[in-house]
Write a protein that holds these residues in place. Structure first.
Motif, PDB file in Angstrom:
ATOM      1  N   SER A  77      -0.131   3.146  67.357  1.00 42.36           N
ATOM      2  CA  SER A  77      -1.113   3.872  66.551  1.00 42.36           C
ATOM      3  C   SER A  77      -2.522   3.426  66.903  1.00 42.36           C
ATOM      4  O   SER A  77      -2.823   2.230  66.905  1.00 42.36           O
ATOM      5  CB  SER A  77      -0.872   3.647  65.054  1.00 42.36           C
ATOM      6  OG  SER A  77      -1.845   4.324  64.291  1.00 42.36           O
ATOM      7  N   ASN A  78      -3.390   4.372  67.181  1.00 42.69           N
ATOM      8  CA  ASN A  78      -4.762   4.035  67.583  1.00 42.69           C
ATOM      9  C   ASN A  78      -5.746   4.033  66.422  1.00 42.69           C
ATOM     10  O   ASN A  78      -6.951   3.960  66.621  1.00 42.69           O
ATOM     11  CB  ASN A  78      -5.253   5.002  68.670  1.00 42.69           C
ATOM     12  CG  ASN A  78      -5.370   6.443  68.165  1.00 42.69           C
ATOM     13  OD1 ASN A  78      -5.047   6.748  67.020  1.00 42.69           O
ATOM     14  ND2 ASN A  78      -5.823   7.329  69.030  1.00 42.69           N
ATOM     15  N   ASP A  79      -5.225   4.105  65.195  1.00 43.74           N
ATOM     16  CA  ASP A  79      -6.128   4.085  64.035  1.00 43.74           C
ATOM     17  C   ASP A  79      -5.398   3.518  62.822  1.00 43.74           C
ATOM     18  O   ASP A  79      -4.829   4.255  62.015  1.00 43.74           O
ATOM     19  CB  ASP A  79      -6.655   5.488  63.739  1.00 43.74           C
ATOM     20  CG  ASP A  79      -7.807   5.482  62.734  1.00 43.74           C
ATOM     21  OD1 ASP A  79      -8.221   4.378  62.328  1.00 43.74           O
ATOM     22  OD2 ASP A  79      -8.285   6.575  62.370  1.00 43.74           O
ATOM     23  N   ILE A  80      -5.386   2.188  62.711  1.00 45.43           N
ATOM     24  CA  ILE A  80      -4.869   1.498  61.531  1.00 45.43           C
ATOM     25  C   ILE A  80      -5.986   0.635  60.965  1.00 45.43           C
ATOM     26  O   ILE A  80      -6.591  -0.164  61.694  1.00 45.43           O
ATOM     27  CB  ILE A  80      -3.649   0.612  61.854  1.00 45.43           C
ATOM     28  CG1 ILE A  80      -2.536   1.421  62.531  1.00 45.43           C
ATOM     29  CG2 ILE A  80      -3.120  -0.037  60.571  1.00 45.43           C
ATOM     30  CD1 ILE A  80      -1.339   0.587  62.962  1.00 45.43           C
ATOM     31  N   TYR A 103     -11.953  -0.549  62.639  1.00 43.53           N
ATOM     32  CA  TYR A 103     -12.477  -0.503  64.000  1.00 43.53           C
ATOM     33  C   TYR A 103     -12.641   0.947  64.459  1.00 43.53           C
ATOM     34  O   TYR A 103     -12.071   1.863  63.857  1.00 43.53           O
ATOM     35  CB  TYR A 103     -11.516  -1.236  64.947  1.00 43.53           C
ATOM     36  CG  TYR A 103     -11.536  -2.737  64.802  1.00 43.53           C
ATOM     37  CD1 TYR A 103     -12.514  -3.508  65.425  1.00 43.53           C
ATOM     38  CD2 TYR A 103     -10.561  -3.387  64.050  1.00 43.53           C
ATOM     39  CE1 TYR A 103     -12.526  -4.895  65.302  1.00 43.53           C
ATOM     40  CE2 TYR A 103     -10.561  -4.765  63.926  1.00 43.53           C
ATOM     41  CZ  TYR A 103     -11.548  -5.519  64.550  1.00 43.53           C
ATOM     42  OH  TYR A 103     -11.551  -6.882  64.424  1.00 43.53           O
ATOM     43  N   PRO A 104     -13.396   1.177  65.545  1.00 43.43           N
ATOM     44  CA  PRO A 104     -13.503   2.534  66.094  1.00 43.43           C
ATOM     45  C   PRO A 104     -12.143   3.072  66.539  1.00 43.43           C
ATOM     46  O   PRO A 104     -11.207   2.311  66.791  1.00 43.43           O
ATOM     47  CB  PRO A 104     -14.441   2.352  67.300  1.00 43.43           C
ATOM     48  CG  PRO A 104     -15.190   1.092  67.030  1.00 43.43           C
ATOM     49  CD  PRO A 104     -14.249   0.217  66.266  1.00 43.43           C
ATOM     50  N   LEU A 105     -12.048   4.386  66.621  1.00 43.28           N
ATOM     51  CA  LEU A 105     -10.815   5.028  67.043  1.00 43.28           C
ATOM     52  C   LEU A 105     -10.360   4.458  68.388  1.00 43.28           C
ATOM     53  O   LEU A 105     -11.152   4.313  69.318  1.00 43.28           O
ATOM     54  CB  LEU A 105     -11.020   6.536  67.164  1.00 43.28           C
ATOM     55  CG  LEU A 105      -9.774   7.367  67.495  1.00 43.28           C
ATOM     56  CD1 LEU A 105      -8.759   7.287  66.367  1.00 43.28           C
ATOM     57  CD2 LEU A 105     -10.166   8.821  67.758  1.00 43.28           C
ATOM     58  N   GLY A 106      -9.089   4.116  68.456  1.00 40.56           N
ATOM     59  CA  GLY A 106      -8.548   3.499  69.660  1.00 40.56           C
ATOM     60  C   GLY A 106      -8.288   2.019  69.494  1.00 40.56           C
ATOM     61  O   GLY A 106      -7.592   1.403  70.299  1.00 40.56           O
ATOM     62  N   GLU A 107      -8.863   1.440  68.421  1.00 42.66           N
ATOM     63  CA  GLU A 107      -8.629   0.036  68.091  1.00 42.66           C
ATOM     64  C   GLU A 107      -7.998  -0.031  66.705  1.00 42.66           C
ATOM     65  O   GLU A 107      -8.430   0.677  65.798  1.00 42.66           O
ATOM     66  CB  GLU A 107      -9.941  -0.749  68.108  1.00 42.66           C
ATOM     67  CG  GLU A 107     -10.694  -0.670  69.424  1.00 42.66           C
ATOM     68  CD  GLU A 107     -12.073  -1.295  69.330  1.00 42.66           C
ATOM     69  OE1 GLU A 107     -12.162  -2.470  68.911  1.00 42.66           O
ATOM     70  OE2 GLU A 107     -13.061  -0.603  69.648  1.00 42.66           O
ATOM     71  N   LYS A 133      -7.294   1.408  73.968  1.00 43.31           N
ATOM     72  CA  LYS A 133      -8.065   2.080  75.016  1.00 43.31           C
ATOM     73  C   LYS A 133      -8.167   1.217  76.270  1.00 43.31           C
ATOM     74  O   LYS A 133      -8.110   1.733  77.393  1.00 43.31           O
ATOM     75  CB  LYS A 133      -9.474   2.398  74.503  1.00 43.31           C
ATOM     76  CG  LYS A 133      -9.538   3.365  73.337  1.00 43.31           C
ATOM     77  CD  LYS A 133     -10.951   3.585  72.865  1.00 43.31           C
ATOM     78  CE  LYS A 133     -11.572   2.311  72.293  1.00 43.31           C
ATOM     79  NZ  LYS A 133     -12.918   2.544  71.708  1.00 43.31           N
ATOM     80  N   THR A 134      -8.307  -0.100  76.078  1.00 43.37           N
ATOM     81  CA  THR A 134      -8.583  -0.967  77.226  1.00 43.37           C
ATOM     82  C   THR A 134      -7.510  -2.010  77.504  1.00 43.37           C
ATOM     83  O   THR A 134      -7.367  -2.452  78.648  1.00 43.37           O
ATOM     84  CB  THR A 134      -9.922  -1.714  77.008  1.00 43.37           C
ATOM     85  OG1 THR A 134      -9.807  -2.541  75.840  1.00 43.37           O
ATOM     86  CG2 THR A 134     -11.067  -0.732  76.827  1.00 43.37           C
ATOM     87  N   GLU A 135      -6.753  -2.426  76.466  1.00 44.11           N
ATOM     88  CA  GLU A 135      -5.733  -3.460  76.651  1.00 44.11           C
ATOM     89  C   GLU A 135      -4.496  -3.136  75.824  1.00 44.11           C
ATOM     90  O   GLU A 135      -4.067  -3.923  74.987  1.00 44.11           O
ATOM     91  CB  GLU A 135      -6.274  -4.837  76.258  1.00 44.11           C
ATOM     92  CG  GLU A 135      -7.292  -5.420  77.210  1.00 44.11           C
ATOM     93  CD  GLU A 135      -7.651  -6.841  76.835  1.00 44.11           C
ATOM     94  OE1 GLU A 135      -7.334  -7.774  77.592  1.00 44.11           O
ATOM     95  OE2 GLU A 135      -8.260  -7.011  75.755  1.00 44.11           O
ATOM     96  N   LYS A 136      -3.926  -1.994  76.082  1.00 43.35           N
ATOM     97  CA  LYS A 136      -2.724  -1.610  75.353  1.00 43.35           C
ATOM     98  C   LYS A 136      -1.619  -2.630  75.607  1.00 43.35           C
ATOM     99  O   LYS A 136      -1.437  -3.104  76.718  1.00 43.35           O
ATOM    100  CB  LYS A 136      -2.259  -0.223  75.780  1.00 43.35           C
ATOM    101  CG  LYS A 136      -1.124   0.313  74.921  1.00 43.35           C
ATOM    102  CD  LYS A 136      -0.770   1.735  75.298  1.00 43.35           C
ATOM    103  CE  LYS A 136       0.339   2.262  74.391  1.00 43.35           C
ATOM    104  NZ  LYS A 136       0.713   3.650  74.706  1.00 43.35           N
TER     105      LYS A 136
END
Length: 370
Positions: A77-80, A103-107, A133-136
């Motif tokens: 999930s990119n938005d918790i 956090y912003p969307l994606g974190e 976004k950067t370190e899945k």
């Protein structure tokens, strides 16, 4: 007054409406107050992973994941966000939902847990973080704190390097949700899981300024709770997947070595549970009492039950059923009036409810004295 509401209350007296649109359910002489559910906020898929603590001033703080696009865990999930509600009257009324980590969307931030430092009054809240976004798939372990009983919170601090090893960077690791403890000596202790390497403790000896890892791996164990026993030993109560019971680990040397055993008294379907101390003779109580809540079922997430131990976890009562239906994670706190506050996931994760329990109710009147 709404006629439909009056009729529904008359026809179905087990349901009452509390403040706002908060639904309360009366079952088995217990009142469940729904604090978080998806219908309370537009666009939210579900609320999951409860945490609860009683602040130094007596306020009850509840925190939980606000899972927006789906009910998926951190990796999916990119938005918790982490949100909270507060009660200043022993759980009778509650504040509105307040966002404290966003956090912003994606974190995403997930799995809140808390420790109260009884000396300073500071509340520490831990959570797990991922930047999809950067370190899945890379888990970071973070913390915020409050010096004013949870009214305001600090900016997040990344504590990953303090409490994990560099070679764990890409491991599946997380701080256990719910709560940690403070020992009689003042040390703050909590649990974290590395799925590849085992369960570990981390601690602070300076009221949360610095944290360190106790490097002894504890197995078998998943999400766990730690408690200090009356003799100063540490005891961990662990979820172990596919076993059907809990596992108990004890240490007499501050976590450097452990003795482990399954506890067939504590049936469990592989789910997070709660373990707290109600009273201690060394702290002025008349008895030693530990309380344990979990799903008293070998293979189904149902039948939430609370058990009490008077011998530091060697034996447990048969237990009192809190909710026989579908349930999941639970977490407890001791209220300022001596009651127990229980916060748990109910009815297939659709509600997250708070319920107050007295020691007399738990023990059928056999133990009502502190």
């Amino acid at each position: 007054m709404n006629i439909k509401l009056v009729l529904s209350t008359l026809l179905f007296p087990c349901f009452l409406f509390g403040q706002g649109e908060q639904l309360e359910a009366i079952e088995n002489d217990l009142k469940f107050i729904n604090l978080f559910s998806a219908d309370m906020k537009e666009g939210v898929s579900c609320y999951r992973i409860p945490s609860i603590i009683t602040a130094k001033n007596g306020d009850i703080i509840t925190a939980i994941d606000e899972r927006v696009p789906s009910c998926g865990d951190l990796k999916w999930s990119n938005d918790i966000n982490i949100v909270m509600r507060r009660s200043s009257d022993n759980g009778n009324s509650w504040s509105d939902i307040e966002t404290i980590v966003d956090y912003p969307l994606g974190e995403s931030a997930s799995d809140p847990s808390m420790i109260l430092d009884e000396t300073t009054g500071e509340i520490f809240m831990f959570f797990n973080y991922m930047n999809l976004k950067t370190e899945k798939n890379v888990f970071y372990l973070k913390m915020i704190s409050s010096m004013d009983h949870g009214k305001t919170w600090s900016t997040p601090t990344d504590m990953t390097s303090q409490i994990t090893k560099p070679e764990w960077k890409t491991d599946f690791k997380f701080i256990t949700s719910g709560r940690g403890i403070q020992t009689r000596s003042g040390t703050l202790i909590h649990t974290l899981v590395n799925l590849e390497n085992g369960l570990f403790l981390f601690k602070s000896d300076d009221h949360g300024k610095n944290w360190s890892l106790i490097e002894t791996a504890i197995k078998p164990a998943d999400e766990s709770k730690v408690i200090e026993l009356e003799d100063g030993s540490l005891m961990i109560n662990s979820r172990v997947n596919n076993l059907g019971v809990r596992y108990i680990h004890t240490s007499k040397d501050n976590g450097n070595t452990w003795t482990s055993r399954p506890d067939n008294q504590l049936v469990d379907p592989s789910c997070n549970a709660s373990l707290i101390r109600y009273s201690s003779i060394k702290n002025g109580g008349t008895k030693n009492r530990l309380l344990f809540s979990n799903l008293n079922s070998k293979d189904s997430r149902e039948n939430l039950t609370l058990k009490i131990s008077y011998d530091e976890g060697k034996t447990w009562s048969k237990g009192k059923v809190i909710y026989p239906g579908s349930a999941a994670y639970s977490t407890m706190t001791l209220l300022k009036n001596g009651d127990i506050g229980l916060f748990f996931e109910k009815d297939d994760y659709s509600q997250n409810v708070f319920v107050k329990l007295s020691l007399a109710w738990i023990t059928d009147g056999k133990d009502g004295v502190k």
